[in-house]
Design a protein around this motif. Structure first.
Motif, PDB file in Angstrom:
ATOM      1  N   ILE A 299       0.841  -1.200   0.000  1.00  0.00           N
ATOM      2  CA  ILE A 299       0.000   0.000   0.000  1.00  0.00           C
ATOM      3  C   ILE A 299       0.877   1.252   0.000  1.00  0.00           C
ATOM      4  O   ILE A 299       0.647   2.184  -0.776  1.00  0.00           O
ATOM      5  CB  ILE A 299      -0.964  -0.007   1.196  1.00  0.00           C
ATOM      6  CG1 ILE A 299      -2.051  -1.069   0.984  1.00  0.00           C
ATOM      7  CG2 ILE A 299      -1.584   1.369   1.422  1.00  0.00           C
ATOM      8  CD1 ILE A 299      -2.955  -1.297   2.183  1.00  0.00           C
ATOM      9  N   ARG A 300       1.878   1.270   0.860  1.00  0.00           N
ATOM     10  CA  ARG A 300       2.779   2.436   0.922  1.00  0.00           C
ATOM     11  C   ARG A 300       3.445   2.684  -0.430  1.00  0.00           C
ATOM     12  O   ARG A 300       3.566   3.819  -0.878  1.00  0.00           O
ATOM     13  CB  ARG A 300       3.828   2.238   2.017  1.00  0.00           C
ATOM     14  CG  ARG A 300       3.269   2.358   3.419  1.00  0.00           C
ATOM     15  CD  ARG A 300       4.376   2.234   4.475  1.00  0.00           C
ATOM     16  NE  ARG A 300       3.814   2.349   5.808  1.00  0.00           N
ATOM     17  CZ  ARG A 300       3.706   1.327   6.668  1.00  0.00           C
ATOM     18  NH1 ARG A 300       4.164   0.123   6.337  1.00  0.00           N
ATOM     19  NH2 ARG A 300       3.160   1.515   7.853  1.00  0.00           N
ATOM     20  N   ARG A 301       3.887   1.620  -1.087  1.00  0.00           N
ATOM     21  CA  ARG A 301       4.546   1.759  -2.391  1.00  0.00           C
ATOM     22  C   ARG A 301       3.578   2.312  -3.432  1.00  0.00           C
ATOM     23  O   ARG A 301       3.910   3.247  -4.163  1.00  0.00           O
ATOM     24  CB  ARG A 301       5.097   0.404  -2.846  1.00  0.00           C
ATOM     25  CG  ARG A 301       5.957   0.487  -4.113  1.00  0.00           C
ATOM     26  CD  ARG A 301       6.347  -0.881  -4.652  1.00  0.00           C
ATOM     27  NE  ARG A 301       5.192  -1.678  -5.070  1.00  0.00           N
ATOM     28  CZ  ARG A 301       4.482  -1.467  -6.187  1.00  0.00           C
ATOM     29  NH1 ARG A 301       4.793  -0.463  -6.984  1.00  0.00           N
ATOM     30  NH2 ARG A 301       3.460  -2.230  -6.500  1.00  0.00           N
ATOM     31  N   ARG A 302       2.381   1.760  -3.496  1.00  0.00           N
ATOM     32  CA  ARG A 302       1.392   2.212  -4.489  1.00  0.00           C
ATOM     33  C   ARG A 302       1.011   3.680  -4.275  1.00  0.00           C
ATOM     34  O   ARG A 302       0.923   4.444  -5.240  1.00  0.00           O
ATOM     35  CB  ARG A 302       0.126   1.354  -4.407  1.00  0.00           C
ATOM     36  CG  ARG A 302       0.284   0.006  -5.027  1.00  0.00           C
ATOM     37  CD  ARG A 302      -1.042  -0.707  -5.060  1.00  0.00           C
ATOM     38  NE  ARG A 302      -0.897  -2.063  -5.562  1.00  0.00           N
ATOM     39  CZ  ARG A 302      -1.904  -2.811  -5.913  1.00  0.00           C
ATOM     40  NH1 ARG A 302      -3.143  -2.375  -5.821  1.00  0.00           N
ATOM     41  NH2 ARG A 302      -1.700  -4.036  -6.350  1.00  0.00           N
ATOM     42  N   VAL A 303       0.773   4.045  -3.028  1.00  0.00           N
ATOM     43  CA  VAL A 303       0.373   5.426  -2.740  1.00  0.00           C
ATOM     44  C   VAL A 303       1.511   6.392  -3.062  1.00  0.00           C
ATOM     45  O   VAL A 303       1.287   7.452  -3.665  1.00  0.00           O
ATOM     46  CB  VAL A 303      -0.105   5.572  -1.277  1.00  0.00           C
ATOM     47  CG1 VAL A 303      -0.270   7.035  -0.885  1.00  0.00           C
ATOM     48  CG2 VAL A 303      -1.412   4.813  -1.067  1.00  0.00           C
ATOM     49  N   LYS A 304       2.715   6.044  -2.687  1.00  0.00           N
ATOM     50  CA  LYS A 304       3.869   6.904  -2.991  1.00  0.00           C
ATOM     51  C   LYS A 304       4.000   7.128  -4.496  1.00  0.00           C
ATOM     52  O   LYS A 304       4.209   8.264  -4.950  1.00  0.00           O
ATOM     53  CB  LYS A 304       5.149   6.270  -2.437  1.00  0.00           C
ATOM     54  CG  LYS A 304       6.388   7.090  -2.693  1.00  0.00           C
ATOM     55  CD  LYS A 304       7.620   6.417  -2.121  1.00  0.00           C
ATOM     56  CE  LYS A 304       8.857   7.261  -2.402  1.00  0.00           C
ATOM     57  NZ  LYS A 304      10.069   6.656  -1.864  1.00  0.00           N
ATOM     58  N   ASN A 305       3.865   6.073  -5.266  1.00  0.00           N
ATOM     59  CA  ASN A 305       3.960   6.191  -6.728  1.00  0.00           C
ATOM     60  C   ASN A 305       2.844   7.067  -7.288  1.00  0.00           C
ATOM     61  O   ASN A 305       3.076   7.871  -8.197  1.00  0.00           O
ATOM     62  CB  ASN A 305       3.935   4.808  -7.385  1.00  0.00           C
ATOM     63  CG  ASN A 305       5.198   4.021  -7.133  1.00  0.00           C
ATOM     64  OD1 ASN A 305       6.228   4.576  -6.759  1.00  0.00           O
ATOM     65  ND2 ASN A 305       5.123   2.710  -7.308  1.00  0.00           N
ATOM     66  N   HIS A 306       1.644   6.925  -6.763  1.00  0.00           N
ATOM     67  CA  HIS A 306       0.519   7.730  -7.250  1.00  0.00           C
ATOM     68  C   HIS A 306       0.715   9.204  -6.886  1.00  0.00           C
ATOM     69  O   HIS A 306       0.464  10.093  -7.703  1.00  0.00           O
ATOM     70  CB  HIS A 306      -0.796   7.204  -6.666  1.00  0.00           C
ATOM     71  CG  HIS A 306      -1.983   7.608  -7.460  1.00  0.00           C
ATOM     72  ND1 HIS A 306      -2.923   6.716  -7.898  1.00  0.00           N
ATOM     73  CD2 HIS A 306      -2.399   8.814  -7.922  1.00  0.00           C
ATOM     74  CE1 HIS A 306      -3.858   7.345  -8.571  1.00  0.00           C
ATOM     75  NE2 HIS A 306      -3.565   8.622  -8.600  1.00  0.00           N
ATOM     76  N   LYS A 307       1.175   9.468  -5.675  1.00  0.00           N
ATOM     77  CA  LYS A 307       1.411  10.857  -5.252  1.00  0.00           C
ATOM     78  C   LYS A 307       2.446  11.540  -6.136  1.00  0.00           C
ATOM     79  O   LYS A 307       2.348  12.737  -6.411  1.00  0.00           O
ATOM     80  CB  LYS A 307       1.856  10.910  -3.792  1.00  0.00           C
ATOM     81  CG  LYS A 307       0.740  10.710  -2.801  1.00  0.00           C
ATOM     82  CD  LYS A 307       1.275  10.802  -1.384  1.00  0.00           C
ATOM     83  CE  LYS A 307       0.167  10.714  -0.352  1.00  0.00           C
ATOM     84  NZ  LYS A 307       0.693  10.834   1.021  1.00  0.00           N
ATOM     85  N   ALA A 308       3.425  10.783  -6.580  1.00  0.00           N
ATOM     86  CA  ALA A 308       4.487  11.346  -7.421  1.00  0.00           C
ATOM     87  C   ALA A 308       3.955  11.860  -8.752  1.00  0.00           C
ATOM     88  O   ALA A 308       4.570  12.713  -9.387  1.00  0.00           O
ATOM     89  CB  ALA A 308       5.573  10.303  -7.656  1.00  0.00           C
ATOM     90  N   LEU A 309       2.798  11.375  -9.169  1.00  0.00           N
ATOM     91  CA  LEU A 309       2.207  11.782 -10.445  1.00  0.00           C
ATOM     92  C   LEU A 309       1.320  13.022 -10.332  1.00  0.00           C
ATOM     93  O   LEU A 309       0.891  13.564 -11.354  1.00  0.00           O
ATOM     94  CB  LEU A 309       1.378  10.626 -11.017  1.00  0.00           C
ATOM     95  CG  LEU A 309       2.139   9.332 -11.296  1.00  0.00           C
ATOM     96  CD1 LEU A 309       1.182   8.231 -11.724  1.00  0.00           C
ATOM     97  CD2 LEU A 309       3.226   9.553 -12.334  1.00  0.00           C
ATOM     98  N   LEU A 310       1.033  13.479  -9.123  1.00  0.00           N
ATOM     99  CA  LEU A 310       0.123  14.614  -8.933  1.00  0.00           C
ATOM    100  C   LEU A 310       0.774  15.940  -9.298  1.00  0.00           C
ATOM    101  O   LEU A 310       1.929  16.192  -8.952  1.00  0.00           O
ATOM    102  CB  LEU A 310      -0.337  14.689  -7.472  1.00  0.00           C
ATOM    103  CG  LEU A 310      -1.204  13.559  -6.954  1.00  0.00           C
ATOM    104  CD1 LEU A 310      -1.440  13.725  -5.459  1.00  0.00           C
ATOM    105  CD2 LEU A 310      -2.525  13.508  -7.702  1.00  0.00           C
ATOM    106  N   SER A 311       0.012  16.781  -9.945  1.00  0.00           N
ATOM    107  CA  SER A 311       0.471  18.144 -10.211  1.00  0.00           C
ATOM    108  C   SER A 311       0.146  19.008  -8.994  1.00  0.00           C
ATOM    109  O   SER A 311      -0.650  18.617  -8.131  1.00  0.00           O
ATOM    110  CB  SER A 311      -0.232  18.707 -11.445  1.00  0.00           C
ATOM    111  OG  SER A 311      -1.615  18.929 -11.156  1.00  0.00           O
TER     112      SER A 311
END
Length: 181
Positions: free
Chosen positions: A6-18
């Motif tokens: 979960i931590r890995r998935r959320v971190k990756n998704h946050k990195a894509l946010l403008s």
């Protein structure tokens, strides 16, 4: 799903946010919060001082600071102290988070509302934190209403729960409010 995944998935998704995505999500979440009875009736509110990857609390605190008594956490060993918020009495503390200065700590059980950050939640209020247990220890002593705030992608069907984990009463995302029943 395991907490590490979960931590890995959320971190990756946050990195894509403008920046615009981050601002829009924070505005939506905190607009929902300020309309809730739990917030309207609360006087003493523990907020978190947001990290760059979390929903920003700065505008919300500034907006309400004259009408509500805000408190922020400060790391003290393995626990969090709770201190009054005063923009002029802040320093860069543990984990490079701005924390309040002073010795005027308050007991967590005197608070009316606690707004809790996390890496992820499920719709029952279970949370995945960053792994140090600070908020689990704090929430175990609290009597206040607890509200988790998150981006929509931080909400999972179910998160792994361990005996020491503490759920929140309510989770707010930009698109919904979920009550822990």
């Amino acid at each position: 799903m395991k907490k590490s995944e979960i931590r890995r998935r959320v971190k990756n998704h946050k990195a894509l946010l403008s920046d615009a995505d981050r601002l829009q999500a924070a505005d939506a979440v905190f607009a929902r919060l300020e309309k809730m009875a739990a917030f309207m009736m609360a006087d003493k509110i523990l907020m978190y001082n947001s990290l760059p990857d979390e929903l920003s609390t700065r505008a919300f605190i500034d907006k309400w600071a004259g009408r509500k008594h805000f408190f922020l956490p400060r790391v003290n060993g393995i626990d969090l102290d709770v201190l009054p918020y005063d923009r002029t009495r802040m320093h860069l503390g543990a984990f490079r988070i701005e924390e309040p200065d002073g010795d005027d700590t308050v007991d967590v059980d005197t608070l009316d509302l606690i707004v809790v950050p996390a890496v992820a939640y499920d719709d029952k209020g279970n949370r995945v934190g960053r792994g140090k247990g600070y908020y689990d220890r704090l929430l175990s002593r609290a009597r206040a209403v607890t509200i988790g705030v998150a981006y929509d992608f931080q909400l999972f069907d179910a998160v792994e729960v361990e005996p020491h984990d503490r759920a929140v009463d309510i989770v707010i995302t930009p698109s919904g409010i979920y009550f822990n029943r």
